[in-house]
Design a protein around this motif. Structure first.
Motif, PDB file in Angstrom:
ATOM      1  N   LYS A 108       0.841  -1.217   0.000  1.00 43.02           N
ATOM      2  CA  LYS A 108       0.000   0.000   0.000  1.00 43.02           C
ATOM      3  C   LYS A 108       0.867   1.254   0.000  1.00 43.02           C
TER       4      LYS A 108
ATOM      5  N   ASP B 160       0.221  15.713  -2.084  1.00 47.69           N
ATOM      6  CA  ASP B 160      -0.138  14.672  -1.106  1.00 47.69           C
ATOM      7  C   ASP B 160       0.182  15.137   0.319  1.00 47.69           C
TER       8      ASP B 160
ATOM      9  N   GLU C 237       2.131   1.610  -3.494  1.00 48.13           N
ATOM     10  CA  GLU C 237       1.031   2.024  -4.374  1.00 48.13           C
ATOM     11  C   GLU C 237       0.806   3.538  -4.243  1.00 48.13           C
ATOM     12  N   SER C 238       0.777   4.019  -3.010  1.00 50.45           N
ATOM     13  CA  SER C 238       0.572   5.455  -2.787  1.00 50.45           C
ATOM     14  C   SER C 238       1.755   6.231  -3.347  1.00 50.45           C
TER      15      SER C 238
ATOM     16  N   GLU D  56       3.591   5.317  -5.968  1.00 55.17           N
ATOM     17  CA  GLU D  56       3.452   5.369  -7.436  1.00 55.17           C
ATOM     18  C   GLU D  56       2.395   6.373  -7.880  1.00 55.17           C
ATOM     19  N   ASN D  57       1.314   6.483  -7.104  1.00 56.95           N
ATOM     20  CA  ASN D  57       0.210   7.364  -7.516  1.00 56.95           C
ATOM     21  C   ASN D  57       0.454   8.836  -7.194  1.00 56.95           C
ATOM     22  N   TYR D  58       1.160   9.104  -6.103  1.00 61.40           N
ATOM     23  CA  TYR D  58       1.181  10.497  -5.621  1.00 61.40           C
ATOM     24  C   TYR D  58       2.564  11.137  -5.512  1.00 61.40           C
TER      25      TYR D  58
END
Ligand SMILES: NC(=O)c1ccc[n+]([C@@H]2O[C@H](COP(=O)([O-])OP(=O)(O)OC[C@H]3O[C@@H](n4cnc5c(N)ncnc54)[C@H](OP(=O)(O)O)[C@@H]3O)[C@@H](O)[C@H]2O)c1
Length: 271
Positions: A208, A245, A211-212, A214-216
């Motif tokens: 997680k 973020d 993932e965060s 990579e996204n933000y």
């Protein structure tokens, strides 16, 4: 022409900031543990690449003296060097705990102590500490890293009172995710040699977090631009959230009671 000294300039935020300030016409003392490996910053005209390991005070004193001799004065120090220990606290060794503090907290203290006589003599100086949203909020399995960044926040917030009478300012920058080597070589994962009953949780949290990331994640260049704005901000603002973020998370933290915020984080990493 103004001069900045940066710790941890070999990669990531430190390197991007060294390049950014040099492009803006500043003199840069780009310090790192292994300057002999640096090939890019050494090509820049107004950049002095030199050795500084924040855990070895002699190297800090030497880099400062060299910088002053080259550029006659230092205006800003950016305490950037740092890394994170990830994993269950139970698995950490005494040495891992101490080293996390040695770099992220005592390293900053060593550097500040070494620059203060120069700043006091000039009756001017700015210290910018690279903290993190991790110095205001906490995520799972990063207890030691958070302990260092929260520690830095309290240390600096107190210190700025006594330094203000000497016209020396401290400012904290608090980025969120930044696309650097931080989640690679600067992330030390705690190992264990017996049954790991945190294994499942550890895998979920890591996936997680990544993932965060990579996204933000912000780009290191955008953080360098933010640091440049902070270095030129003559106001008394103490904390600066850098990145969308970071703004989002710190606003959320401020708007919620502890119990609500902890629940919000717990749900993000639920399994
Ligand atoms: N990336 C993120 O998501 C993020 C978010 C918020 C805050 N931060 C903070 O940003 C700072 C820089 O990290 P980064 O993201 O740019 O990661 P990075 O690219 O891995 O850079 C870390 C830097 O710290 C240096 N360093 C480690 N130990 C040192 C020591 N004992 N003495 C001197 N330098 C040392 C490393 O140098 P070597 O090359 O010698 O190892 C490297 O230059 C850290 O303080 C970190 O906590 C990062």
């Amino acid at each position: 022409m103004k001069t900045i000294l940066i710790t941890g300039s070999s990669s990531g935020i430190g390197k991007a900031t060294a390049k950014y300030f040099a492009e803006k016409g500043w003199n840069v003392i780009a310090t790192m543990r292994n300057p002999e490996k640096e090939k890019e910053l050494t090509q820049e005209e107004n950049v002095l690449v030199t050795k500084l390991d924040v855990t070895i005070p002699e190297t800090i004193h030497h880099a400062i003296a060299q910088g002053i001799s080259e550029f006659s004065s230092i205006d800003v120090v950016l305490n950037n060097a740092g890394y994170a220990v990830f994993g269950p606290f139970e698995f950490s060794t005494e040495e891992q705990i101490y080293h996390q503090f040695q770099v992220n907290v005592f390293g900053v203290m060593n550097t500040i102590k070494a620059i203060l006589p120069h700043f006091k003599q000039n009756r001017n100086g700015l210290i910018i500490n690279v903290s993190s949203i991790a110095g205001q909020i906490s995520f799972p399995l990063l207890s030691l890293y958070h302990a260092t960044k929260w520690s830095l926040e309290g240390f600096a917030e107190s210190l700025q009172y006594e330094l203000s009478q000497h016209n020396i300012k401290i400012k904290m920058i608090e980025p969120g995710n930044v696309d650097t080597d931080f989640t690679g070589r600067s992330l030390v994962t705690l190992q264990h040699d017996y049954k790991n009953d945190y294994q499942e949780y550890q895998e979920i949290v890591l996936s997680k977090q990544l993932e965060s990331f990579e996204n933000y994640a912000s780009k290191a260049d955008d953080i360098a631009d933010g640091i440049y704005r902070v270095a030129n901000d003559t106001s008394d603002q103490f904390r600066y959230a850098l990145g969308d973020d970071a703004q989002f998370m710190l606003e959320k933290r401020k708007s919620k009671q502890d119990i609500e915020f902890i629940d919000f984080i717990r749900k993000q990493f639920a399994y």
